[in-house]
Design a protein around this motif. Structure first.
Motif, short mmCIF file in Angstrom:
data_model
loop_
_atom_site.label_atom_id
_atom_site.label_comp_id
_atom_site.label_asym_id
_atom_site.label_seq_id
_atom_site.Cartn_x
_atom_site.Cartn_y
_atom_site.Cartn_z
N SER A 1 -3.80 -34.17 30.96
CA SER A 1 -3.81 -35.22 30.06
C SER A 1 -5.09 -35.48 29.49
O SER A 1 -6.09 -35.25 30.36
N PHE A 2 -5.31 -36.02 28.26
CA PHE A 2 -6.61 -36.36 27.85
C PHE A 2 -6.27 -37.80 27.22
O PHE A 2 -5.34 -38.21 26.92
N ASP A 3 -7.27 -38.43 26.76
CA ASP A 3 -7.21 -39.90 26.19
C ASP A 3 -6.43 -39.75 24.62
O ASP A 3 -5.73 -40.55 24.47
N ASP A 4 -6.62 -38.71 23.86
CA ASP A 4 -6.20 -38.63 22.66
C ASP A 4 -6.14 -37.33 22.19
O ASP A 4 -6.77 -36.36 22.85
N ALA A 5 -5.74 -37.14 21.02
CA ALA A 5 -5.69 -35.83 20.22
C ALA A 5 -7.18 -35.31 20.10
O ALA A 5 -7.51 -33.97 20.18
N ASP A 6 -8.22 -36.20 19.72
CA ASP A 6 -9.42 -35.85 19.60
C ASP A 6 -10.13 -35.23 20.81
O ASP A 6 -10.91 -34.32 20.72
#
Length: 97
Positions: free
Chosen positions: A61-66
């Protein structure tokens, strides 16, 4: 939060090489040590021998698509991808959770 899931399996034309496979998996497991904006990272091996199953799953997982877009061209990721391509094929799914 953006989930990034990838399933890996040995290329059909590549002979099984347990040592190389283990090295590649270990490199996958340790990638977050080189990329500090990865939020969650699990590499798991398939446990059942069924034709439909792939060999490994990366669940991250990552904070967002960016952040995912920054991760994909990251030099540490690209160095690993270069070596993975010689042994594995993969499919990916990215989704917001």
């Amino acid at each position: 939060m953006m989930r990034h899931l990838v399933m890996f399996r040995r290329l059909p034309e590549v002979a099984l090489n347990r040592d190389l496979e283990q090295q590649l998996v270990q490199r996958m497991q340790h990638l977050p040590e080189q990329i500090d904006f990865i939020r969650d990272w699990t590499v798991a091996a398939n446990e059942l021998d069924r034709p439909i199953c792939w060999d490994y799953l990366l669940d991250s997982s990552f904070d967002d698509a960016d952040a995912v877009e920054r991760y994909l061209p990251h030099p540490a990721h690209q160095a690993l991808v270069k070596d993975l391509k010689q042994y594995f094929e993969w499919v990916a799914v990215d989704y917001t959770c």
